[in-house]
Design an enzyme around this catalytic site. Structure first.
Site, PDB file in Angstrom:
ATOM      1  N   LYS A  28       0.822  -1.197   0.022  1.00 35.64           N
ATOM      2  CA  LYS A  28       0.084   0.025   0.053  1.00 35.64           C
ATOM      3  C   LYS A  28       0.833   1.393  -0.102  1.00 35.64           C
ATOM      4  O   LYS A  28       1.766   1.431   0.756  1.00 35.64           O
ATOM      5  CB  LYS A  28      -0.867   0.042   1.118  1.00 35.64           C
ATOM      6  N   ASP A  55      -3.462   4.119  -2.099  1.00 39.46           N
ATOM      7  CA  ASP A  55      -4.218   4.680  -1.081  1.00 39.46           C
ATOM      8  C   ASP A  55      -4.232   6.222  -1.025  1.00 39.46           C
ATOM      9  O   ASP A  55      -3.536   6.793   0.130  1.00 39.46           O
ATOM     10  CB  ASP A  55      -3.908   4.150   0.500  1.00 39.46           C
ATOM     11  N   LYS A  57      -7.252   8.070  -1.315  1.00 38.00           N
ATOM     12  CA  LYS A  57      -8.570   8.552  -0.674  1.00 38.00           C
ATOM     13  C   LYS A  57      -9.030   9.799  -1.203  1.00 38.00           C
ATOM     14  O   LYS A  57      -9.317  10.960  -0.648  1.00 38.00           O
ATOM     15  CB  LYS A  57      -8.586   8.704   0.817  1.00 38.00           C
ATOM     16  N   ASP A  60     -13.304  14.828  -3.883  1.00 43.15           N
ATOM     17  CA  ASP A  60     -13.193  16.107  -4.615  1.00 43.15           C
ATOM     18  C   ASP A  60     -14.597  16.173  -5.610  1.00 43.15           C
ATOM     19  O   ASP A  60     -15.459  15.131  -5.467  1.00 43.15           O
ATOM     20  CB  ASP A  60     -12.103  16.433  -5.349  1.00 43.15           C
ATOM     21  N   THR A 118     -10.717   4.239  10.372  1.00 44.72           N
ATOM     22  CA  THR A 118     -10.621   3.200  11.708  1.00 44.72           C
ATOM     23  C   THR A 118     -10.197   3.859  12.870  1.00 44.72           C
ATOM     24  O   THR A 118     -10.333   3.578  13.878  1.00 44.72           O
ATOM     25  CB  THR A 118      -9.855   2.162  11.262  1.00 44.72           C
ATOM     26  N   ARG A 210       2.264  -0.076  11.133  1.00 40.05           N
ATOM     27  CA  ARG A 210       3.458   0.070  11.916  1.00 40.05           C
ATOM     28  C   ARG A 210       3.696  -1.167  12.819  1.00 40.05           C
ATOM     29  O   ARG A 210       4.882  -1.282  13.060  1.00 40.05           O
ATOM     30  CB  ARG A 210       2.763   1.264  12.945  1.00 40.05           C
TER      31      ARG A 210
END
Ligand code: C5P
Length: 230
Positions: A28, A55, A57, A60, A118, A210
């Site tokens: 990603k 990714d 997102k 617009d 999330t 992470r």
């Protein structure tokens, strides 16, 4: 398993890939890396044979999202996303952009809607964003909207997968961040689950950042996640 390469430079991302050599990975690329390393790094990942989820997102006006989706499709990525909060017309325009740009060498990527992040909890939702009801209600509403626009699936918390699959059908793809292997730090994620629990809920893709990228030994972390999944 999709590894979230949230790094500031292409060199750092490439160094992770060198450490993970031989382990099949879906990668990603999010805004931190993309805004720094740009389309050329994405093309480089594709040249190396990786599957890539871009990714960014997008959120617009429909015409701008259509153009963005066409540009993304020309990079040959396998998956990208737009915010479901942009509405049905905006999501339909993303698909139009894909249709316009897809060809034999750049086939259509999966187009995924972002529902609620999330990191969002019910206080953020109700008191800051001004959406009433529970996070789950809002996620289901966005999933329904994304499906009605023709999207392939949604990004959501693993906690919502069961309800999404029930509402939208099992073929509607779920991509779930907020994954924390046993013993790792939640960080800023609110609605989390272990990799194994997430797959038990029926999710299609888990996104892990992470717990791998901030680990002293990323390869060992990936291997222990794979072990945990067995
Ligand atoms: O480091 P961590 O495992 O929390 O990374 C999760 C990744 O998934 C991040 O790159 C984040 O941008 C992304 N993401 C998310 N929640 C969403 C959509 C994407 O955490 N709803």
């Amino acid at each position: 398993m999709i590894v979230a390469m949230d790094y500031a430079t292409a060199d750092e991302a490439q160094s992770l890939l060198n450490q993970l050599k031989g382990i099949p990975c879906y990668l990603k690329v999010g805004m931190q890396l993309f805004y720094a390393a740009g389309p050329s790094f994405v093309l480089k990942l594709k040249e190396q044979g990786y599957k890539v989820f871009l990714d960014l997102k997008m959120h617009d006006i429909p015409n701008t999202v259509k153009g963005g989706a066409a540009s993304i499709t020309r990079l040959g990525v396998d998956m990208f996303n737009v915010h479901a909060a942009g509405g049905k017309k905006m999501m339909e325009s993303a698909l139009e952009g894909v249709d316009q740009a897809a060809n034999h060498s750049n086939p259509k990527p999966l187009v995924i809607g972002v529902t609620q992040l999330t990191s969002t909890n019910v206080t953020t939702l109700n008191e800051e964003i001004g959406i009433t009801g529970t996070v789950e209600d809002s996620v289901l509403q966005y999933a329904k909207l994304a499906q009605s626009a023709g999207l392939d699936g949604v990004v959501a918390s693993p906690l919502e997968v069961k309800n999404i699959k029930e509402q939208n059908g099992t073929n509607f793809v779920t991509v779930t961040p907020g994954i924390r292997p046993i013993g790792s730090n939640a960080g800023d994620q609110s609605r989390i689950m272990t990799p194994k629990e997430a797959f038990k809920q029926g999710t299609d893709y888990i996104v892990i950042g992470r717990p791998i990228t901030a680990s002293d030994d990323p390869r060992k972390s990936v291997e222990s996640i794979i072990e945990e999944l067995k």
